[in-house]
Design a protein around this motif. Structure first.
Motif, PDB file in Angstrom:
ATOM      1  N   PRO A 263       0.847  -1.197   0.000  1.00  0.00           N
ATOM      2  CA  PRO A 263       0.000   0.000   0.000  1.00  0.00           C
ATOM      3  C   PRO A 263       0.877   1.240   0.000  1.00  0.00           C
ATOM      4  CG  PRO A 263       0.087  -0.944   2.195  1.00  0.00           C
ATOM      5  CD  PRO A 263       0.828  -1.890   1.295  1.00  0.00           C
ATOM      6  N   VAL A 264       0.335   2.346  -0.489  1.00  0.00           N
ATOM      7  CA  VAL A 264       1.120   3.569  -0.640  1.00  0.00           C
ATOM      8  C   VAL A 264       0.491   4.692   0.179  1.00  0.00           C
ATOM      9  CG1 VAL A 264       1.935   5.310  -2.281  1.00  0.00           C
ATOM     10  CG2 VAL A 264       1.814   2.902  -2.973  1.00  0.00           C
ATOM     11  N   ILE A 265       1.335   5.402   0.898  1.00  0.00           N
ATOM     12  CA  ILE A 265       0.922   6.631   1.572  1.00  0.00           C
ATOM     13  C   ILE A 265       1.546   7.783   0.804  1.00  0.00           C
ATOM     14  CG2 ILE A 265       1.062   8.005   3.676  1.00  0.00           C
ATOM     15  CD1 ILE A 265       1.195   5.415   5.267  1.00  0.00           C
ATOM     16  N   THR A 266       0.709   8.703   0.338  1.00  0.00           N
ATOM     17  CA  THR A 266       1.200   9.763  -0.526  1.00  0.00           C
ATOM     18  C   THR A 266       0.373  11.020  -0.352  1.00  0.00           C
ATOM     19  OG1 THR A 266       1.874  10.234  -2.820  1.00  0.00           O
ATOM     20  CG2 THR A 266      -0.232   9.108  -2.513  1.00  0.00           C
ATOM     21  N   LEU A 267       0.591  11.992  -1.213  1.00  0.00           N
ATOM     22  CA  LEU A 267      -0.142  13.248  -1.204  1.00  0.00           C
ATOM     23  C   LEU A 267      -1.216  13.224  -2.288  1.00  0.00           C
ATOM     24  CD1 LEU A 267       2.917  15.674  -0.951  1.00  0.00           C
ATOM     25  CD2 LEU A 267       1.565  14.731   0.937  1.00  0.00           C
ATOM     26  N   ALA A 268      -2.312  13.918  -2.057  1.00  0.00           N
ATOM     27  CA  ALA A 268      -3.378  14.033  -3.067  1.00  0.00           C
ATOM     28  C   ALA A 268      -2.945  15.087  -4.074  1.00  0.00           C
ATOM     29  CB  ALA A 268      -4.697  14.407  -2.395  1.00  0.00           C
ATOM     30  N   LEU A 269      -1.974  14.707  -4.887  1.00  0.00           N
ATOM     31  CA  LEU A 269      -1.296  15.682  -5.732  1.00  0.00           C
ATOM     32  C   LEU A 269      -0.809  15.014  -7.014  1.00  0.00           C
ATOM     33  CD1 LEU A 269      -0.211  18.677  -5.567  1.00  0.00           C
ATOM     34  CD2 LEU A 269       1.928  17.688  -4.713  1.00  0.00           C
ATOM     35  N   HIS A 270      -1.105  15.615  -8.162  1.00  0.00           N
ATOM     36  CA  HIS A 270      -0.550  15.249  -9.455  1.00  0.00           C
ATOM     37  C   HIS A 270      -0.722  13.762  -9.773  1.00  0.00           C
ATOM     38  CE1 HIS A 270       2.183  18.913  -8.435  1.00  0.00           C
ATOM     39  NE2 HIS A 270       0.993  19.286  -8.843  1.00  0.00           N
ATOM     40  N   GLY A 271       0.355  13.162 -10.341  1.00  0.00           N
ATOM     41  CA  GLY A 271       0.244  11.789 -10.815  1.00  0.00           C
ATOM     42  C   GLY A 271      -0.087  10.784  -9.740  1.00  0.00           C
ATOM     43  N   GLN A 272       0.484  10.969  -8.543  1.00  0.00           N
ATOM     44  CA  GLN A 272       0.220   9.994  -7.481  1.00  0.00           C
ATOM     45  C   GLN A 272      -1.241  10.002  -7.062  1.00  0.00           C
ATOM     46  OE1 GLN A 272       2.487  12.532  -7.400  1.00  0.00           O
ATOM     47  NE2 GLN A 272       2.880  13.238  -5.310  1.00  0.00           N
ATOM     48  N   ALA A 273      -1.906  11.139  -7.208  1.00  0.00           N
ATOM     49  CA  ALA A 273      -3.326  11.202  -6.869  1.00  0.00           C
ATOM     50  C   ALA A 273      -4.169  10.422  -7.870  1.00  0.00           C
ATOM     51  CB  ALA A 273      -3.793  12.661  -6.824  1.00  0.00           C
ATOM     52  N   GLU A 274      -3.653  10.237  -9.097  1.00  0.00           N
ATOM     53  CA  GLU A 274      -4.362   9.434 -10.090  1.00  0.00           C
ATOM     54  C   GLU A 274      -4.189   7.939  -9.795  1.00  0.00           C
ATOM     55  OE1 GLU A 274      -5.861  11.090 -12.674  1.00  0.00           O
ATOM     56  OE2 GLU A 274      -4.987  13.077 -12.328  1.00  0.00           O
ATOM     57  N   MET A 275      -3.134   7.598  -9.082  1.00  0.00           N
ATOM     58  CA  MET A 275      -2.769   6.196  -8.879  1.00  0.00           C
ATOM     59  C   MET A 275      -3.292   5.636  -7.561  1.00  0.00           C
ATOM     60  SD  MET A 275       1.122   6.907 -10.173  1.00  0.00           S
ATOM     61  CE  MET A 275       1.740   5.240 -10.377  1.00  0.00           C
ATOM     62  N   VAL A 276      -3.300   6.460  -6.539  1.00  0.00           N
ATOM     63  CA  VAL A 276      -3.740   6.023  -5.208  1.00  0.00           C
ATOM     64  C   VAL A 276      -5.175   6.496  -5.004  1.00  0.00           C
ATOM     65  CG1 VAL A 276      -3.312   6.183  -2.731  1.00  0.00           C
ATOM     66  CG2 VAL A 276      -1.384   6.078  -4.339  1.00  0.00           C
ATOM     67  N   ASN A 277      -6.077   5.554  -4.763  1.00  0.00           N
ATOM     68  CA  ASN A 277      -7.506   5.895  -4.774  1.00  0.00           C
ATOM     69  C   ASN A 277      -8.225   5.658  -3.454  1.00  0.00           C
ATOM     70  OD1 ASN A 277      -7.751   3.109  -4.641  1.00  0.00           O
ATOM     71  ND2 ASN A 277      -8.177   2.881  -6.828  1.00  0.00           N
ATOM     72  N   GLY A 278      -7.493   5.350  -2.393  1.00  0.00           N
ATOM     73  CA  GLY A 278      -8.138   5.109  -1.105  1.00  0.00           C
ATOM     74  C   GLY A 278      -8.324   3.636  -0.804  1.00  0.00           C
ATOM     75  N   THR A 279      -8.406   2.810  -1.849  1.00  0.00           N
ATOM     76  CA  THR A 279      -8.497   1.362  -1.628  1.00  0.00           C
ATOM     77  C   THR A 279      -7.130   0.705  -1.704  1.00  0.00           C
ATOM     78  OG1 THR A 279      -8.815   0.756  -3.972  1.00  0.00           O
ATOM     79  CG2 THR A 279     -10.780   1.364  -2.694  1.00  0.00           C
ATOM     80  N   ASN A 280      -6.183   1.333  -2.416  1.00  0.00           N
ATOM     81  CA  ASN A 280      -4.849   0.747  -2.546  1.00  0.00           C
ATOM     82  C   ASN A 280      -3.786   1.551  -1.799  1.00  0.00           C
ATOM     83  OD1 ASN A 280      -4.593   3.008  -4.176  1.00  0.00           O
ATOM     84  ND2 ASN A 280      -4.610   1.864  -6.102  1.00  0.00           N
ATOM     85  N   GLY A 281      -4.232   2.490  -0.991  1.00  0.00           N
ATOM     86  CA  GLY A 281      -3.330   3.309  -0.214  1.00  0.00           C
ATOM     87  C   GLY A 281      -4.071   4.510   0.346  1.00  0.00           C
ATOM     88  N   ILE A 282      -3.332   5.409   0.940  1.00  0.00           N
ATOM     89  CA  ILE A 282      -3.914   6.602   1.564  1.00  0.00           C
ATOM     90  C   ILE A 282      -3.279   7.835   0.941  1.00  0.00           C
ATOM     91  CG2 ILE A 282      -4.224   7.883   3.717  1.00  0.00           C
ATOM     92  CD1 ILE A 282      -3.869   5.181   5.188  1.00  0.00           C
ATOM     93  N   LYS A 283      -4.120   8.768   0.460  1.00  0.00           N
ATOM     94  CA  LYS A 283      -3.572  10.028  -0.042  1.00  0.00           C
ATOM     95  C   LYS A 283      -4.056  11.169   0.844  1.00  0.00           C
ATOM     96  CE  LYS A 283      -6.977  10.144  -3.839  1.00  0.00           C
ATOM     97  NZ  LYS A 283      -7.116  10.215  -5.314  1.00  0.00           N
ATOM     98  N   VAL A 284      -3.120  11.998   1.211  1.00  0.00           N
ATOM     99  CA  VAL A 284      -3.350  13.072   2.173  1.00  0.00           C
ATOM    100  C   VAL A 284      -3.580  14.384   1.434  1.00  0.00           C
ATOM    101  CG1 VAL A 284      -2.197  14.448   3.948  1.00  0.00           C
ATOM    102  CG2 VAL A 284      -2.021  11.938   3.989  1.00  0.00           C
ATOM    103  N   PRO A 285      -4.665  15.087   1.722  1.00  0.00           N
ATOM    104  CA  PRO A 285      -4.892  16.386   1.071  1.00  0.00           C
ATOM    105  C   PRO A 285      -3.876  17.407   1.551  1.00  0.00           C
ATOM    106  CG  PRO A 285      -6.501  16.020   2.806  1.00  0.00           C
ATOM    107  CD  PRO A 285      -5.743  14.732   2.660  1.00  0.00           C
ATOM    108  N   ILE A 286      -3.717  18.472   0.774  1.00  0.00           N
ATOM    109  CA  ILE A 286      -2.755  19.523   1.115  1.00  0.00           C
ATOM    110  C   ILE A 286      -3.500  20.813   1.393  1.00  0.00           C
ATOM    111  CG2 ILE A 286      -0.779  20.866   0.321  1.00  0.00           C
ATOM    112  CD1 ILE A 286       0.018  18.509  -1.403  1.00  0.00           C
ATOM    113  N   GLU A 287      -3.615  21.138   2.676  1.00  0.00           N
ATOM    114  CA  GLU A 287      -4.253  22.376   3.097  1.00  0.00           C
ATOM    115  C   GLU A 287      -3.247  23.291   3.802  1.00  0.00           C
ATOM    116  OE1 GLU A 287      -7.428  20.938   5.482  1.00  0.00           O
ATOM    117  OE2 GLU A 287      -8.455  19.950   3.803  1.00  0.00           O
TER     118      GLU A 287
END
Length: 418
Positions: A330-354
């Motif tokens: 599983p991948v922990i990443t940022l809700a940003l650019h290409g990684q946001a297209e790849m990580v969808n919540g079921t295969n990892g966690i993407k963190v929003p940037i506020e």
């Protein structure tokens, strides 16, 4: 048999990133029965010719285009790289037009560099023309700029030059208007392309892929409750990759939990700063920095780790994320650019940037969440593996040989505009 021309400014065997992309397109297309002519840089001849001599690619012919020595010397800085690239594209297009007189190409495809703004001059052949997959619409979020330190000014310059290229580089705006089909690697870049292309055919497609050797035959069976949960970071130590952000966030993970971070990478401007980061954030006893390893050795670290961290602040479609997923991570990443297209919540966690604080806390919380919830972690890993299966180069090449190439060559109207 189709005869196609690939424009691959970056093309090298046994490499990742852009160089690996160019090589995979060239070799796999040739092995699919496509008569493939690839134009790339003169400096790659020494590495490519021994591979061609193996006889594994009977339908592949590589043509090399050089630039003046003074321009090669200018390649090391941002402006020099852009000038080098545009001059090379102009010269490559002249070579391509001469080749077309004898080869009569059915189709021309620009594959690297995968940047919209840098463009291509291959439209000059006036043949069916595919551009991409390409990105270029990514920007570093201003609230995270401090992780680039003094290099943020370079990002500002990059953005300014990108804006200028959109207006003065004919390789960009004519490719956008004249290409028969444009492939876009992420939603940020799609917005940019629409500005110049309108409703002409476009499609989202990641610009990275993985070799079959990175995909295990089946999902890896990982231990639900390992004695130590191993986190992994892989990449070149470039400012935009924001390794400091990963280390800073890791410092907020409860130190009483048996969690370790391994950093694989030793090349790049930020390498000299890694020891400082480990001391600054008081995590030296919980982090292993192994430095640069070979492309093949990276696979060992993927297999031995449990969770992949990727906190790049600007990336089109990161190969490392797909490689980790191919190894059931599983991948922990940022809700940003290409990684946001790849990580969808079921295969990892993407963190929003506020805000910077929010990102740090959310990344640390995501790490602890996957430690405390092994069943969720394992299920995310299995979902990640399923995603990676669709990103293997053989599958990506199928899209071209079975759908896009025949459609364009037969002058069939393409549908399904994004």
């Amino acid at each position: 048999m189709l005869t196609i021309l690939l424009s691959a400014y970056a093309c090298l065997p046994n490499r990742g990133s852009e160089e690996g992309n160019g090589w995979h397109y060239s070799t796999l297309l040739s092995q699919r029965g496509v008569r493939t002519h690839c134009i790339t840089r003169e400096e790659f001849r020494e590495a490519i010719e021994p591979e061609l001599a193996t006889g594994l690619y009977p339908n592949l012919t590589v043509h090399y285009v050089g630039v003046p020595a003074w321009l090669d010397r200018a390649y090391g800085n941002l402006i020099g790289l852009y000038v080098h690239y545009i001059y090379w594209q102009w010269k490559a297009a002249r070579v391509a037009k001469k080749l077309d007189q004898t080869q009569n190409f059915d189709l021309v495809h620009h594959v690297t560099y995968s940047s919209l703004q840098l463009g291509s001059f291959m439209y000059r052949l006036k043949k069916p023309f595919i551009f991409g997959p390409a990105g270029g619409g990514q920007r570093v979020p201003p609230v995270m700029k401090h992780y680039l330190g003094k290099y943020y000014s370079r990002e500002v310059m990059r953005d300014a030059v990108s804006w200028l290229l959109q207006r003065v580089n004919p390789g960009f705006y004519r490719s956008m208007r004249q290409a028969d089909y444009v492939l876009i690697s992420n939603s940020d870049s799609l917005q940019l392309a629409r500005t110049y292309r309108g409703n002409k055919p476009m499609e989202l497609m990641l610009d990275s892929g993985i070799g079959a050797d990175f995909l295990a035959p089946k999902p890896q069976e990982r231990v639900p409750n390992p004695p130590v949960l191993n986190l992994l970071w892989v990449g070149r130590l470039l400012p935009r990759k924001a390794l400091e952000l990963t280390i800073h966030a890791f410092s907020r993970v409860n130190p009483d939990l048996p969690i370790r971070l391994t950093i694989v990478g030793g090349q790049g401007e930020m390498a000299e700063h890694v020891p400082t980061y480990l001391t600054k954030y008081n995590v030296a006893d919980r982090v292993d920095w192994v430095g640069h390893v070979s492309y093949d050795e990276v696979l060992k670290y993927y297999k031995e780790s449990d969770v992949f961290l990727f906190t790049s602040l600007r990336d089109s479609g990161p190969t490392q994320v797909t490689e980790a997923m191919a190894n059931t991570m599983p991948v922990i990443t940022l809700a940003l650019h290409g990684q946001a297209e790849m990580v969808n919540g079921t295969n990892g966690i993407k963190v929003p940037i506020e805000s910077s604080e929010q990102v740090l806390n959310d990344l640390a919380a995501a790490i602890e969440r996957l430690y405390h919830n092994p069943a969720e972690r394992l299920e995310m890993g299995r979902k990640a593996y399923e995603f990676a299966k669709r990103q293997v180069w053989d599958e990506k090449i199928n899209l071209f040989t079975e759908r896009l190439y025949p459609s364009l060559v037969n002058q069939t109207k393409l549908v399904g505009v994004v």
